[in-house]
Design a protein around this motif. Structure first.
Motif, PDB file in Angstrom:
ATOM      1  N   ASP A   1      -1.224   9.400   1.988  1.00 17.12           N
ATOM      2  CA  ASP A   1      -2.209  10.461   1.785  1.00 17.12           C
ATOM      3  C   ASP A   1      -3.535  10.216   2.497  1.00 17.12           C
ATOM      4  O   ASP A   1      -4.198  11.158   2.911  1.00 17.12           O
ATOM      5  CB  ASP A   1      -2.478  10.671   0.292  1.00 17.12           C
ATOM      6  CG  ASP A   1      -1.287  11.280  -0.429  1.00 17.12           C
ATOM      7  OD1 ASP A   1      -0.382  11.814   0.253  1.00 17.12           O
ATOM      8  OD2 ASP A   1      -1.262  11.225  -1.667  1.00 17.12           O
ATOM      9  N   HIS A   2      -3.935   8.978   2.661  1.00 13.99           N
ATOM     10  CA  HIS A   2      -5.221   8.655   3.277  1.00 13.99           C
ATOM     11  C   HIS A   2      -5.098   8.301   4.758  1.00 13.99           C
ATOM     12  O   HIS A   2      -6.068   7.847   5.363  1.00 13.99           O
ATOM     13  CB  HIS A   2      -5.898   7.500   2.527  1.00 13.99           C
ATOM     14  CG  HIS A   2      -6.251   7.845   1.123  1.00 13.99           C
ATOM     15  ND1 HIS A   2      -7.347   8.615   0.804  1.00 13.99           N
ATOM     16  CD2 HIS A   2      -5.647   7.558  -0.047  1.00 13.99           C
ATOM     17  CE1 HIS A   2      -7.413   8.768  -0.506  1.00 13.99           C
ATOM     18  NE2 HIS A   2      -6.387   8.137  -1.042  1.00 13.99           N
ATOM     19  N   PHE A   3      -3.919   8.508   5.326  1.00 16.59           N
ATOM     20  CA  PHE A   3      -3.693   8.166   6.734  1.00 16.59           C
ATOM     21  C   PHE A   3      -3.092   9.351   7.472  1.00 16.59           C
ATOM     22  O   PHE A   3      -2.273  10.090   6.923  1.00 16.59           O
ATOM     23  CB  PHE A   3      -2.737   6.969   6.847  1.00 16.59           C
ATOM     24  CG  PHE A   3      -3.361   5.683   6.396  1.00 16.59           C
ATOM     25  CD1 PHE A   3      -4.112   4.918   7.272  1.00 16.59           C
ATOM     26  CD2 PHE A   3      -3.196   5.235   5.092  1.00 16.59           C
ATOM     27  CE1 PHE A   3      -4.702   3.741   6.859  1.00 16.59           C
ATOM     28  CE2 PHE A   3      -3.789   4.067   4.663  1.00 16.59           C
ATOM     29  CZ  PHE A   3      -4.539   3.306   5.548  1.00 16.59           C
ATOM     30  N   ASP A   4      -3.488   9.510   8.714  1.00 11.63           N
ATOM     31  CA  ASP A   4      -2.951  10.562   9.563  1.00 11.63           C
ATOM     32  C   ASP A   4      -1.901   9.936  10.484  1.00 11.63           C
ATOM     33  O   ASP A   4      -2.109   9.797  11.692  1.00 11.63           O
ATOM     34  CB  ASP A   4      -4.072  11.207  10.373  1.00 11.63           C
ATOM     35  CG  ASP A   4      -3.582  12.394  11.186  1.00 11.63           C
ATOM     36  OD1 ASP A   4      -2.584  13.022  10.793  1.00 11.63           O
ATOM     37  OD2 ASP A   4      -4.198  12.676  12.227  1.00 11.63           O
TER      38      ASP A   4
ATOM     39  N   PHE B   1       0.434   3.948  -2.810  1.00  9.59           N
ATOM     40  CA  PHE B   1      -0.392   5.108  -2.480  1.00  9.59           C
ATOM     41  C   PHE B   1       0.191   6.050  -1.432  1.00  9.59           C
ATOM     42  O   PHE B   1      -0.376   7.122  -1.196  1.00  9.59           O
ATOM     43  CB  PHE B   1      -1.775   4.632  -1.996  1.00  9.59           C
ATOM     44  CG  PHE B   1      -2.466   3.739  -2.974  1.00  9.59           C
ATOM     45  CD1 PHE B   1      -2.960   4.230  -4.174  1.00  9.59           C
ATOM     46  CD2 PHE B   1      -2.611   2.385  -2.712  1.00  9.59           C
ATOM     47  CE1 PHE B   1      -3.589   3.401  -5.087  1.00  9.59           C
ATOM     48  CE2 PHE B   1      -3.248   1.544  -3.614  1.00  9.59           C
ATOM     49  CZ  PHE B   1      -3.737   2.056  -4.806  1.00  9.59           C
TER      50      PHE B   1
ATOM     51  N   ARG C   1      -6.715  -0.044   1.337  1.00  4.42           N
ATOM     52  CA  ARG C   1      -6.751   0.814   2.514  1.00  4.42           C
ATOM     53  C   ARG C   1      -7.498   0.125   3.663  1.00  4.42           C
ATOM     54  O   ARG C   1      -7.070   0.198   4.815  1.00  4.42           O
ATOM     55  CB  ARG C   1      -7.405   2.160   2.204  1.00  4.42           C
ATOM     56  CG  ARG C   1      -7.386   3.089   3.390  1.00  4.42           C
ATOM     57  CD  ARG C   1      -7.815   4.527   3.116  1.00  4.42           C
ATOM     58  NE  ARG C   1      -8.346   4.777   1.829  1.00  4.42           N
ATOM     59  CZ  ARG C   1      -9.620   5.181   1.592  1.00  4.42           C
ATOM     60  NH1 ARG C   1     -10.462   5.354   2.607  1.00  4.42           N
ATOM     61  NH2 ARG C   1     -10.029   5.422   0.367  1.00  4.42           N
TER      62      ARG C   1
ATOM     63  N   GLU D   1      -7.567   1.168  -4.523  1.00  4.30           N
ATOM     64  CA  GLU D   1      -7.044   1.803  -3.312  1.00  4.30           C
ATOM     65  C   GLU D   1      -7.952   1.592  -2.109  1.00  4.30           C
ATOM     66  O   GLU D   1      -7.452   1.216  -1.037  1.00  4.30           O
ATOM     67  CB  GLU D   1      -6.802   3.302  -3.572  1.00  4.30           C
ATOM     68  CG  GLU D   1      -6.100   4.015  -2.419  1.00  4.30           C
ATOM     69  CD  GLU D   1      -7.035   4.448  -1.298  1.00  4.30           C
ATOM     70  OE1 GLU D   1      -6.591   4.508  -0.140  1.00  4.30           O
ATOM     71  OE2 GLU D   1      -8.239   4.695  -1.580  1.00  4.30           O
ATOM     72  N   PRO D   2      -9.276   1.785  -2.217  1.00  8.96           N
ATOM     73  CA  PRO D   2     -10.113   1.587  -1.020  1.00  8.96           C
ATOM     74  C   PRO D   2     -10.039   0.173  -0.450  1.00  8.96           C
ATOM     75  O   PRO D   2     -10.071  -0.011   0.774  1.00  8.96           O
ATOM     76  CB  PRO D   2     -11.529   1.907  -1.505  1.00  8.96           C
ATOM     77  CG  PRO D   2     -11.330   2.795  -2.693  1.00  8.96           C
ATOM     78  CD  PRO D   2     -10.063   2.296  -3.339  1.00  8.96           C
TER      79      PRO D   2
ATOM     80  N   TYR E   1       0.837  -1.198   0.000  1.00 10.12           N
ATOM     81  CA  TYR E   1       0.000   0.000   0.000  1.00 10.12           C
ATOM     82  C   TYR E   1       0.877   1.254   0.000  1.00 10.12           C
ATOM     83  O   TYR E   1       0.634   2.188  -0.774  1.00 10.12           O
ATOM     84  CB  TYR E   1      -0.946   0.016   1.208  1.00 10.12           C
ATOM     85  CG  TYR E   1      -1.855   1.222   1.169  1.00 10.12           C
ATOM     86  CD1 TYR E   1      -3.102   1.142   0.571  1.00 10.12           C
ATOM     87  CD2 TYR E   1      -1.454   2.447   1.684  1.00 10.12           C
ATOM     88  CE1 TYR E   1      -3.928   2.244   0.493  1.00 10.12           C
ATOM     89  CE2 TYR E   1      -2.265   3.551   1.610  1.00 10.12           C
ATOM     90  CZ  TYR E   1      -3.503   3.456   1.011  1.00 10.12           C
ATOM     91  OH  TYR E   1      -4.314   4.572   0.909  1.00 10.12           O
TER      92      TYR E   1
ATOM     93  N   GLU F   1      -6.000  -0.475   7.272  1.00  8.08           N
ATOM     94  CA  GLU F   1      -6.666   0.044   8.474  1.00  8.08           C
ATOM     95  C   GLU F   1      -6.855  -1.055   9.511  1.00  8.08           C
ATOM     96  O   GLU F   1      -6.655  -0.836  10.700  1.00  8.08           O
ATOM     97  CB  GLU F   1      -8.014   0.669   8.103  1.00  8.08           C
ATOM     98  CG  GLU F   1      -7.861   2.002   7.391  1.00  8.08           C
ATOM     99  CD  GLU F   1      -9.159   2.517   6.778  1.00  8.08           C
ATOM    100  OE1 GLU F   1     -10.134   1.731   6.629  1.00  8.08           O
ATOM    101  OE2 GLU F   1      -9.201   3.698   6.417  1.00  8.08           O
TER     102      GLU F   1
END
Length: 94
Positions: free
Chosen positions: A27-30, A24, A86, A82-83, A20, A90
């Motif tokens: 960008d989709h994670f803090d 990617f 992700r 990507e989803p 991942y 997660e």
């Protein structure tokens, strides 16, 4: 070797996280790669090397001495949306 001097035994889930990150980024994670590596029980250097293995599998340079497990993960998930990936990441980081 991890920070504790114990060799990390890579799981399929660890490889999915590295794949991942290769595809990617964060960008989709803090979070940071350092936090992810710590959560998975490895050094950030080890995580970065595994990401580089996925660059090699994608013929983008990287480190060419990759594990058979990484090849299987790449073959199974490299074209996943990507989803989907992700969600797997997660779960791994929960």
């Amino acid at each position: 070797m991890s920070k504790t001097g114990i060799h990390h035994h890579w799981t399929e889930t660890d490889d999915i996280v590295a794949l991942y990150l290769h595809h990617f980024g964060l960008d989709h994670f803090d979070t940071t790669r350092e936090s992810i590596a710590t959560h998975l029980g490895m050094t950030v250097a080890a995580l970065n090397m595994r990401v580089a293995n996925f660059r090699a599998l994608a013929d983008e340079g990287g480190l060419g001495n990759f594990a058979a497990q990484s090849r299987r993960v790449y073959d199974r998930y490299h074209a996943a949306p990507e989803p989907e990936l992700r969600r797997l990441v997660e779960r791994a980081l929960a």
